[in-house]
Write a protein that holds these residues in place. Structure first.
Motif: not given
Length: 134
Positions: A94-95, A101-103
């Motif tokens: 996630w990091g 900037a995808l999530v």
């Protein structure tokens, strides 16, 4: 299923700490959410529920120290390692995705929640291994 003395103490401590957590969380949400505290006091109020959550980690470590049965200690250690692996893997992925900037951003308290869910997965794996061994 019978619990060892260390498991009984651990369960009692978790129950007490859970009550303390709830007793700290809801007032913190109300007080901060309604702007009834500010400045340094708001930080103290905001940190108190987090300290209770941190207490759960300490309780698990204390259980490992107090548990005399090596097999039960191994089961708990495996469960903790599975939870840690899950939480660290997901947070790392996630990091990177967040960095690209995808999530969207996740609040940091999400990761202990995922870790606690990983404890449940670890418990399930322990049960599956136990059944397969019979």
């Amino acid at each position: 299923m019978r619990f060892s003395p260390a498991q009984r103490r651990y369960n009692q401590r978790v129950l007490l700490l859970s009550l303390i957590y709830v007793a700290l969380l809801f007032p913190a949400i109300y007080l901060i959410g309604h702007g009834l505290v500010a400045g340094p006091i708001a930080y103290v109020v905001g940190v108190l529920p987090a300290l209770a959550v941190s207490g759960f980690f300490w309780l698990m470590a204390r259980y490992l120290v107090e548990e005399r049965d090596e097999y039960l200690r191994m089961l708990q250690a495996r469960q903790l390692l599975i939870a840690t692996g899950i939480a660290l893997t997901i947070s790392t992925i996630w990091g990177f995705l967040e960095g690209f900037a995808l999530v969207p951003h996740l609040y940091a308290y999400t990761w202990p929640i995922i870790w606690f869910a990983g404890l449940g997965i670890g418990a399930g794996i322990n049960i599956a291994i136990e059944r397969r061994a019979r």
